[in-house]
Design an enzyme around this catalytic site. Structure first.
Site, PDB file in Angstrom:
ATOM      1  N   ALA A  69       0.872  -1.174   0.000  1.00 63.77           N
ATOM      2  CA  ALA A  69       0.000   0.000   0.000  1.00 63.77           C
ATOM      3  C   ALA A  69       0.908   1.223   0.000  1.00 63.77           C
ATOM      4  CB  ALA A  69      -0.889  -0.018   1.238  1.00 63.77           C
ATOM      5  N   GLY A 112       0.660  -4.896   1.096  1.00 66.08           N
ATOM      6  CA  GLY A 112      -0.550  -4.975   0.278  1.00 66.08           C
ATOM      7  C   GLY A 112      -0.289  -5.654  -1.069  1.00 66.08           C
ATOM      8  N   GLU A 115      -0.573  -9.210  -0.363  1.00 57.05           N
ATOM      9  CA  GLU A 115      -1.995  -9.496  -0.123  1.00 57.05           C
ATOM     10  C   GLU A 115      -2.790  -9.484  -1.428  1.00 57.05           C
ATOM     11  OE1 GLU A 115      -2.075  -6.369   2.897  1.00 57.05           O
ATOM     12  OE2 GLU A 115      -2.839  -7.863   4.291  1.00 57.05           O
ATOM     13  N   GLU A 135       4.606  -4.959   7.315  1.00 58.80           N
ATOM     14  CA  GLU A 135       3.854  -3.887   7.990  1.00 58.80           C
ATOM     15  C   GLU A 135       4.323  -3.651   9.417  1.00 58.80           C
ATOM     16  OE1 GLU A 135       2.529  -6.220   6.068  1.00 58.80           O
ATOM     17  OE2 GLU A 135       0.884  -5.412   4.862  1.00 58.80           O
TER      18      GLU A 135
HETATM   19  N1  CO8 Z   1       4.587   3.219  -0.664  1.00 55.29           N
HETATM   20  C1  CO8 Z   1       4.967   4.374  -1.220  1.00 55.29           C
HETATM   21  N2  CO8 Z   1       6.087   4.513  -1.952  1.00 55.29           N
HETATM   22  C2  CO8 Z   1       6.864   3.428  -2.120  1.00 55.29           C
HETATM   23  C3  CO8 Z   1       6.532   2.183  -1.561  1.00 55.29           C
HETATM   24  C4  CO8 Z   1       5.321   2.093  -0.810  1.00 55.29           C
HETATM   25  N3  CO8 Z   1       4.889   0.938  -0.275  1.00 55.29           N
HETATM   26  N4  CO8 Z   1       7.494   1.296  -1.886  1.00 55.29           N
HETATM   27  C5  CO8 Z   1       8.393   1.952  -2.631  1.00 55.29           C
HETATM   28  N5  CO8 Z   1       8.026   3.253  -2.778  1.00 55.29           N
HETATM   29  C6  CO8 Z   1       8.719   4.320  -3.504  1.00 55.29           C
HETATM   30  C7  CO8 Z   1       9.927   4.804  -2.723  1.00 55.29           C
HETATM   31  O1  CO8 Z   1       9.547   5.710  -1.748  1.00 55.29           O
HETATM   32  C8  CO8 Z   1      10.749   5.397  -3.835  1.00 55.29           C
HETATM   33  O2  CO8 Z   1      10.220   6.680  -4.139  1.00 55.29           O
HETATM   34  P1  CO8 Z   1      11.208   7.942  -4.344  1.00 55.29           P
HETATM   35  O3  CO8 Z   1      12.008   7.577  -5.568  1.00 55.29           O
HETATM   36  O4  CO8 Z   1      10.263   9.076  -4.557  1.00 55.29           O
HETATM   37  O5  CO8 Z   1      12.032   8.023  -3.128  1.00 55.29           O
HETATM   38  C9  CO8 Z   1      10.477   4.502  -5.020  1.00 55.29           C
HETATM   39  O6  CO8 Z   1       9.275   3.817  -4.708  1.00 55.29           O
HETATM   40  C10 CO8 Z   1      11.557   3.475  -5.233  1.00 55.29           C
HETATM   41  O7  CO8 Z   1      11.740   2.761  -4.011  1.00 55.29           O
HETATM   42  P2  CO8 Z   1      13.180   2.560  -3.294  1.00 55.29           P
HETATM   43  O8  CO8 Z   1      14.095   3.670  -3.670  1.00 55.29           O
HETATM   44  O9  CO8 Z   1      12.923   2.301  -1.864  1.00 55.29           O
HETATM   45  O10 CO8 Z   1      13.657   1.230  -4.062  1.00 55.29           O
HETATM   46  P3  CO8 Z   1      14.689   0.143  -3.490  1.00 55.29           P
HETATM   47  O11 CO8 Z   1      14.966  -0.758  -4.648  1.00 55.29           O
HETATM   48  O12 CO8 Z   1      15.805   0.786  -2.782  1.00 55.29           O
HETATM   49  O13 CO8 Z   1      13.848  -0.665  -2.363  1.00 55.29           O
HETATM   50  C11 CO8 Z   1      11.927  -1.822  -1.467  1.00 55.29           C
HETATM   51  C12 CO8 Z   1      12.746  -1.441  -2.734  1.00 55.29           C
HETATM   52  C13 CO8 Z   1      12.752  -2.740  -0.567  1.00 55.29           C
HETATM   53  C14 CO8 Z   1      10.673  -2.538  -1.945  1.00 55.29           C
HETATM   54  C15 CO8 Z   1      11.560  -0.536  -0.683  1.00 55.29           C
HETATM   55  O14 CO8 Z   1      11.001   0.386  -1.595  1.00 55.29           O
HETATM   56  C16 CO8 Z   1      10.565  -0.759   0.423  1.00 55.29           C
HETATM   57  O15 CO8 Z   1      10.915  -1.228   1.476  1.00 55.29           O
HETATM   58  N6  CO8 Z   1       9.289  -0.371   0.187  1.00 55.29           N
HETATM   59  C17 CO8 Z   1       8.244  -0.462   1.189  1.00 55.29           C
HETATM   60  C18 CO8 Z   1       7.791  -1.889   1.410  1.00 55.29           C
HETATM   61  C19 CO8 Z   1       6.721  -1.936   2.482  1.00 55.29           C
HETATM   62  O16 CO8 Z   1       6.938  -1.637   3.630  1.00 55.29           O
HETATM   63  N7  CO8 Z   1       5.505  -2.328   2.068  1.00 55.29           N
HETATM   64  C20 CO8 Z   1       4.387  -2.445   2.974  1.00 55.29           C
HETATM   65  C21 CO8 Z   1       3.620  -1.193   2.951  1.00 55.29           C
HETATM   66  S1  CO8 Z   1       2.359  -1.161   4.200  1.00 55.29           S
HETATM   67  C22 CO8 Z   1       1.087  -2.024   3.522  1.00 55.29           C
HETATM   68  O17 CO8 Z   1       1.164  -2.523   2.431  1.00 55.29           O
HETATM   69  C23 CO8 Z   1      -0.126  -2.079   4.350  1.00 55.29           C
HETATM   70  C24 CO8 Z   1      -1.161  -2.915   3.691  1.00 55.29           C
HETATM   71  C25 CO8 Z   1      -2.463  -2.543   4.306  1.00 55.29           C
HETATM   72  C26 CO8 Z   1      -3.558  -3.241   3.632  1.00 55.29           C
HETATM   73  C27 CO8 Z   1      -3.614  -2.866   2.209  1.00 55.29           C
HETATM   74  C28 CO8 Z   1      -4.782  -3.499   1.623  1.00 55.29           C
HETATM   75  C29 CO8 Z   1      -4.402  -4.672   0.766  1.00 55.29           C
END
Ligand code: CO8
Length: 265
Positions: A69, A112, A115, A135
Site C-alpha cells: 500500500a 498490500g 496481499e 507492515e
Molecule cells: N509506498 C509508497 N512509496 C513506495 C513504496 C510504498 N509501499 N514502496 C516503494 N516506494 C517508492 C519509494 O519511496 C521510492 O520513491 P522515491 O524515488 O520518490 O524516493 C520509489 O518507490 C523506489 O523505491 P526505493 O528507492 O525504496 O527502491 P529500493 O529498490 O531501494 O527498495 C523496497 C525497494 C525494498 C521494496 C523498498 O522500496 C521498500 O521497502 N518499500 C516499502 C515496502 C513496504 O513496507 N511495504 C508495505 C507497505 S504497508 C502495507 O502494504 C499495508 C497494507 C495494508 C492493507 C492494504 C490493503 C491490501
C-alpha cells in the site's frame, strides 16, 4: 480493449479470452494508492462482465509486482479517517470477481502487494519474486487479508513468524509452502512468468466458462466453510452443471472422440 484509459494500469488482450492488467506506477514500485485500486476494481469489473474474457492476469514489472500500500498516502491518516472512509473497503471487490484471476509475480510483492497476490486465484512467480508482510516495521499489521490468508495457507507458525518479524520470503519458500503454484524460470535472461500466466489464462478461457466459474466458487468454499458445507456447495454446483449445454457438449465430444465446442451456456 480499453488500453490507455487508466493512469496507473495498462490493459491488453494478449491472447484469446485473456485480459492482462499490468500495474503501472513504476516510479513508486507499483505502490497501491487509492487511485490505482479504484482503477483496478474498474478494470476487473469490466473484464468480469465481458463475455470475451475467460481469465484475467494481473502483473507488475520485473522489479516489482507491488511494493505495498502507498505508505506516503497512509502516513498522515487518522483513525477517524480510515474508519469513517472505510479505507480498505476498495480491496474487497476483488473477491467478488467470478472469473479466474492469475497473479504473475516478479520482484517485490510486499505488504498490500503480497496481499493482492494472495487475493488472486492462482499465483505464478519468477525466481526473483520477493514476498513479505513488512507492515510490522511500520508500526501496523497487514490489513488486506494477509494474516488470515497466510495462516490458512502456510500454517500458524509461519504466518506468525512472517507477520511478527516482517521478514521477506523467497519464491522457493513460497513454492515449498504452497503459497504459489510454481516458479517460472527465465529464458535467456528474460522473465517468462507473464507469458506463462497468459498461456494458463488461454487454456482456462478455452474451457466451458460456467464450469470454470463453478470450479472457482467450489474451491473458494473450501476456505470459507467447514468440509461438510464445502462438499455440499461442490455437489450443488456439480448437479447444476447438468443443466448446461456445455455439459452435454463436453460429454458428447468425449464419446464421439472429438474436441468439445463449448458455447458457455
Ligand atoms: N509506498 C509508497 N512509496 C513506495 C513504496 C510504498 N509501499 N514502496 C516503494 N516506494 C517508492 C519509494 O519511496 C521510492 O520513491 P522515491 O524515488 O520518490 O524516493 C520509489 O518507490 C523506489 O523505491 P526505493 O528507492 O525504496 O527502491 P529500493 O529498490 O531501494 O527498495 C523496497 C525497494 C525494498 C521494496 C523498498 O522500496 C521498500 O521497502 N518499500 C516499502 C515496502 C513496504 O513496507 N511495504 C508495505 C507497505 S504497508 C502495507 O502494504 C499495508 C497494507 C495494508 C492493507 C492494504 C490493503 C491490501
Amino acid at each position: 480493449t480499453g488500453a490507455g484509459q487508466y493512469g496507473n494500469l495498462l490493459i491488453s488482450r494478449p491472447g484469446p479470452g485473456v485480459e492482462l492488467i499490468t500495474l503501472n506506477r513504476p516510479k513508486a514500485l507499483n505502490a497501491l494508492n487509492s487511485a490505482l485500486f479504484i482503477e483496478l476494481n474498474e478494470a476487473l469489473k469490466k473484464a468480469d462482465g465481458d463475455a470475451n474474457v475467460g481469465a484475467i492476469v494481473i502483473s507488475g514489472s520485473d522489479k516489482a509486482f507491488a511494493a505495498g500500500a502507498d505508505i506516503k498516502e497512509m502516513r498522515d491518516k487518522e483513525y477517524s479517517d480510515v474508519y469513517k472512509n472505510k479505507f480498505l473497503e476498495n480491496w474487497t471487490l476483488m473477491s467478488t470477481i467470478r472469473k479466474p484471476i492469475i497473479a504473475a509475480v516478479s520482484g517485490y510483492a510486499l505488504g498490500g502487494g503480497c496481499e493482492l497476490a494472495l487475493m488472486c486465484d492462482i499465483i505464478l512467480a519468477s525466481p526473483t519474486a520477493v514476498f513479505g508482510q513488512p507492515e510490522i516495521n511500520l508500526g501496523v499489521i497487514p490489513g488486506g487479508g494477509g494474516t488470515q490468508r497466510l495462516a490458512r495457507i502456510v500454517g500458524k507458525s509461519r504466518a506468525m513468524e512472517l507477520t511478527l518479524t516482517g521478514r521477506n520470503f523467497s519464491a522457493v519458500e513460497a513454492e515449498r509452502w504452497g503459497v504459489i503454484s510454481r516458479i517460472i524460470e527465465p529464458v535467456e535472461g528474460k522473465q517468462k512468468v507473464v507469458d506463462e500466466a497468459i498461456e494458463m489464462g488461454k487454456l482456462i478461457a478455452s474451457k466451458g466458462q460456467i464450469a470454470v466459474q463453478a470450479g472457482k466458487e467450489a474451491v473458494n468454499a473450501a476456505y470459507e466453510s467447514t468440509l461438510a458445507e464445502g462438499l455440499k456447495v461442490e455437489r450443488r454446483l456439480f448437479y447444476g452443471l447438468f443443466a448446461t449445454k456445455d455439459q452435454k457438449e463436453g460429454m458428447a465430444a468425449f464419446a464421439e472422440k472429438r474436441k468439445p465446442n463449448f458455447t458457455h451456456q
